[in-house]
Design an enzyme around this catalytic site. Structure first.
Site, PDB file in Angstrom:
ATOM      1  N   SER A  86      43.531  40.957  30.221  1.00  0.00           N
ATOM      2  CA  SER A  86      43.820  39.488  29.446  1.00  0.00           C
ATOM      3  C   SER A  86      42.977  39.578  28.295  1.00  0.00           C
ATOM      4  O   SER A  86      43.427  40.259  27.396  1.00  0.00           O
ATOM      5  CB  SER A  86      44.071  38.398  30.372  1.00  0.00           C
ATOM      6  OG  SER A  86      44.245  37.279  29.615  1.00  0.00           O
TER       7      SER A  86
ATOM      8  N   ASP B  29      35.587  43.914  39.781  1.00  0.00           N
ATOM      9  CA  ASP B  29      35.282  42.574  40.651  1.00  0.00           C
ATOM     10  C   ASP B  29      35.985  42.886  41.949  1.00  0.00           C
ATOM     11  O   ASP B  29      36.619  43.594  42.115  1.00  0.00           O
ATOM     12  CB  ASP B  29      35.599  41.698  39.697  1.00  0.00           C
ATOM     13  CG  ASP B  29      37.164  41.315  39.630  1.00  0.00           C
ATOM     14  OD1 ASP B  29      37.828  41.990  40.372  1.00  0.00           O
ATOM     15  OD2 ASP B  29      37.474  40.507  38.650  1.00  0.00           O
TER      16      ASP B  29
ATOM     17  N   ARG C  81      24.872  36.043  40.203  1.00  0.00           N
ATOM     18  CA  ARG C  81      24.226  35.243  39.428  1.00  0.00           C
ATOM     19  C   ARG C  81      22.512  35.154  39.574  1.00  0.00           C
ATOM     20  O   ARG C  81      22.187  34.755  40.543  1.00  0.00           O
ATOM     21  CB  ARG C  81      24.814  33.922  39.269  1.00  0.00           C
ATOM     22  CG  ARG C  81      24.253  33.069  38.162  1.00  0.00           C
ATOM     23  CD  ARG C  81      25.407  31.786  37.871  1.00  0.00           C
ATOM     24  NE  ARG C  81      26.606  32.279  37.160  1.00  0.00           N
ATOM     25  CZ  ARG C  81      26.907  32.464  35.988  1.00  0.00           C
ATOM     26  NH1 ARG C  81      25.649  32.604  35.276  1.00  0.00           N
ATOM     27  NH2 ARG C  81      27.991  32.956  35.614  1.00  0.00           N
TER      28      ARG C  81
ATOM     29  N   HIS D 198      49.688  38.394  40.705  1.00  0.00           N
ATOM     30  CA  HIS D 198      48.223  38.245  40.766  1.00  0.00           C
ATOM     31  C   HIS D 198      48.224  36.911  41.939  1.00  0.00           C
ATOM     32  O   HIS D 198      48.665  35.812  41.601  1.00  0.00           O
ATOM     33  CB  HIS D 198      47.860  37.493  39.596  1.00  0.00           C
ATOM     34  CG  HIS D 198      46.513  37.258  39.581  1.00  0.00           C
ATOM     35  ND1 HIS D 198      45.310  37.977  39.187  1.00  0.00           N
ATOM     36  CD2 HIS D 198      45.591  36.151  39.778  1.00  0.00           C
ATOM     37  CE1 HIS D 198      44.111  37.610  39.473  1.00  0.00           C
ATOM     38  NE2 HIS D 198      44.349  36.344  39.806  1.00  0.00           N
TER      39      HIS D 198
ATOM     40  N   LYS E 282      29.687  40.673  40.871  1.00  0.00           N
ATOM     41  CA  LYS E 282      28.590  39.781  39.824  1.00  0.00           C
ATOM     42  C   LYS E 282      27.604  39.080  40.876  1.00  0.00           C
ATOM     43  O   LYS E 282      28.030  38.333  41.743  1.00  0.00           O
ATOM     44  CB  LYS E 282      29.631  38.774  39.146  1.00  0.00           C
ATOM     45  CG  LYS E 282      29.702  39.211  37.664  1.00  0.00           C
ATOM     46  CD  LYS E 282      30.660  38.154  37.041  1.00  0.00           C
ATOM     47  CE  LYS E 282      31.842  38.784  36.400  1.00  0.00           C
ATOM     48  NZ  LYS E 282      32.552  37.673  35.928  1.00  0.00           N
TER      49      LYS E 282
ATOM     50  N   ARG F 170      48.124  33.050  37.567  1.00  0.00           N
ATOM     51  CA  ARG F 170      46.624  32.914  37.620  1.00  0.00           C
ATOM     52  C   ARG F 170      46.351  31.140  37.437  1.00  0.00           C
ATOM     53  O   ARG F 170      45.128  30.893  38.055  1.00  0.00           O
ATOM     54  CB  ARG F 170      46.009  33.539  36.500  1.00  0.00           C
ATOM     55  CG  ARG F 170      45.665  34.981  36.786  1.00  0.00           C
ATOM     56  CD  ARG F 170      44.701  35.649  36.011  1.00  0.00           C
ATOM     57  NE  ARG F 170      45.122  35.186  34.527  1.00  0.00           N
ATOM     58  CZ  ARG F 170      44.560  35.537  33.490  1.00  0.00           C
ATOM     59  NH1 ARG F 170      43.247  36.216  33.778  1.00  0.00           N
ATOM     60  NH2 ARG F 170      44.775  35.379  32.097  1.00  0.00           N
ATOM     61  N   GLN F 171      47.283  30.388  37.188  1.00  0.00           N
ATOM     62  CA  GLN F 171      46.796  28.896  37.265  1.00  0.00           C
ATOM     63  C   GLN F 171      47.113  28.565  38.634  1.00  0.00           C
ATOM     64  O   GLN F 171      48.361  27.668  38.832  1.00  0.00           O
ATOM     65  CB  GLN F 171      47.464  28.264  36.017  1.00  0.00           C
ATOM     66  CG  GLN F 171      46.977  26.716  35.944  1.00  0.00           C
ATOM     67  CD  GLN F 171      45.821  26.650  35.740  1.00  0.00           C
ATOM     68  OE1 GLN F 171      45.208  27.510  34.738  1.00  0.00           O
ATOM     69  NE2 GLN F 171      45.494  25.591  35.438  1.00  0.00           N
TER      70      GLN F 171
ATOM     71  N   ASP G 190      42.411  47.762  37.255  1.00  0.00           N
ATOM     72  CA  ASP G 190      42.589  46.299  37.515  1.00  0.00           C
ATOM     73  C   ASP G 190      44.115  45.993  37.313  1.00  0.00           C
ATOM     74  O   ASP G 190      44.640  46.708  36.813  1.00  0.00           O
ATOM     75  CB  ASP G 190      41.824  45.486  36.470  1.00  0.00           C
ATOM     76  CG  ASP G 190      41.305  44.147  37.118  1.00  0.00           C
ATOM     77  OD1 ASP G 190      41.818  43.702  38.150  1.00  0.00           O
ATOM     78  OD2 ASP G 190      40.702  43.521  36.458  1.00  0.00           O
TER      79      ASP G 190
ATOM     80  N   THR H 237      36.428  41.378  31.382  1.00  0.00           N
ATOM     81  CA  THR H 237      36.373  41.818  32.855  1.00  0.00           C
ATOM     82  C   THR H 237      36.079  43.366  32.755  1.00  0.00           C
ATOM     83  O   THR H 237      34.965  43.832  33.054  1.00  0.00           O
ATOM     84  CB  THR H 237      37.336  41.376  33.697  1.00  0.00           C
ATOM     85  OG1 THR H 237      37.640  40.017  33.759  1.00  0.00           O
ATOM     86  CG2 THR H 237      37.128  41.816  35.420  1.00  0.00           C
TER      87      THR H 237
HETATM   88  C1  R5P Z   1      41.249  38.539  37.898  1.00  0.00           C
HETATM   89  O1  R5P Z   1      41.192  38.026  38.550  1.00  0.00           O
HETATM   90  C2  R5P Z   1      42.057  39.479  37.471  1.00  0.00           C
HETATM   91  O2  R5P Z   1      42.173  40.524  38.525  1.00  0.00           O
HETATM   92  C3  R5P Z   1      41.397  40.498  36.158  1.00  0.00           C
HETATM   93  O3  R5P Z   1      40.447  40.887  36.424  1.00  0.00           O
HETATM   94  C4  R5P Z   1      41.392  39.103  34.830  1.00  0.00           C
HETATM   95  O4  R5P Z   1      42.510  38.497  35.013  1.00  0.00           O
HETATM   96  C5  R5P Z   1      41.179  40.113  33.884  1.00  0.00           C
HETATM   97  O5  R5P Z   1      40.851  38.733  32.629  1.00  0.00           O
HETATM   98  P1  R5P Z   1      40.151  39.369  31.461  1.00  0.00           P
HETATM   99  O6  R5P Z   1      40.995  40.396  30.786  1.00  0.00           O
HETATM  100  O7  R5P Z   1      40.276  37.980  30.600  1.00  0.00           O
HETATM  101  O8  R5P Z   1      38.641  39.553  31.714  1.00  0.00           O
END
Ligand code: R5P
Length: 253
Positions: free
Chosen positions: A183, A129, A154, A88, A152, A55-56, A179, A187
């Site tokens: 984490s 998302d 804004r 990811h 989303k 993710r980074q 998903d 989300t």
């Molecule tokens: C986002 O790009 C991923 O697919 C997950 O939606 C995200 O990593 C989930 O992170 P968290 O549980 O912190 O919202």
């Protein structure tokens, strides 16, 4: 670090899911791989059901490390092949953008679809998302369920609105939010709130990788009735077994 068996001429598979201590796990992989080669191993394969650091994939804040690139650089040096499940990939379109060694990408979509088929009746599948579209759509198509994704929008600096990309009725429906990973859980919780306000009868969350950095109870407290993950990372939620997916993937390498 010590091997208790002869590795001369052998193919070694290291299985590591990088949790709960990704940095320590990475170092352990490197120690094991380098030692195996030193002891005459022919090939070292990393089977990472969950591959951390991806993710980074950019410097989000000034001065930050782009850990995905550093991780790949280290593994490129010490490992011959990598096999992983649902990595990811966001800004990277393929693992080949950071890995110079061969990589094999498996997906738990089939195992998740089978689990839903056996345990839910007429669910609606939701991707929380736009990034989750790839999982939500494929799983919904496999089980012939209705699906949509949330987007989303804004409205102002402080106001964010979740909108359905394709309108589906959630009233009195069993909703499953799908998903790649959970984490913090934020989300999934946001999507669950939207589903609830649209009249969903009950809400489940299913993810490939359960990191739960802020605990699992947070999701239950937010009104999510069932939280289910695969066992790429072992958790009390790990109801979907992906061991045979990895085993088959290794056979075909
Ligand atoms: C986002 O790009 C991923 O697919 C997950 O939606 C995200 O990593 C989930 O992170 P968290 O549980 O912190 O919202």
């Amino acid at each position: 670090m010590k091997f208790n068996t002869s590795l001369k001429g052998q193919k070694l598979v290291i299985i590591q899911s990088f949790q709960p201590h990704p940095e320590k796990s990475l170092l352990n992989i490197l120690f094991a791989a380098e030692t195996a080669k030193d002891l005459g191993a022919k090939k070292v394969i990393l089977a990472a059901p969950y591959l951390a650091f991806l993710r980074q994939d950019k410097r989000f804040h000034p001065g930050e490390a782009i850990t995905s690139k550093i991780m790949a650089k280290l593994l490129n040096h010490s490992i011959d092949k990598i096999i992983t499940i649902d990595p990811h990939l966001h800004r990277y379109k393929s693992l080949n953008e950071i890995f110079s060694i061969p990589t094999k990408r498996l997906t738990a979509n089939g195992a998740i679809a089978d689990y839903i088929r056996r345990n839910f009746k007429n669910p609606v599948i939701i991707g929380p998302d736009e990034e989750s579209y790839q999982w939500a759509r494929k799983i919904a198509e496999k089980i012939k369920a209705e699906y949509t994704i949330f987007k989303k929008t804004r409205l102002s600096a402080t106001e964010v609105k979740e909108k359905m990309v394709k309108e589906v009725t959630l009233k009195d429906k069993s909703v499953i939010i799908v998903d790649d990973m959970i984490s913090t859980g934020n989300t999934i919780i946001k999507a669950a709130q939207k589903a609830k306000s649209s009249g969903a009868k009950n809400i489940a969350a299913i993810a490939v990788h359960g990191l739960f950095v802020e605990g699992i109870s947070k999701l239950k407290k937010a009104g999510i009735n069932r939280v289910i993950t695969t066992n790429t990372i072992d958790n009390p939620t790990s109801k979907i077994d992906v061991a045979s997916l990895i085993a088959d993937g290794l056979k075909k390498l």
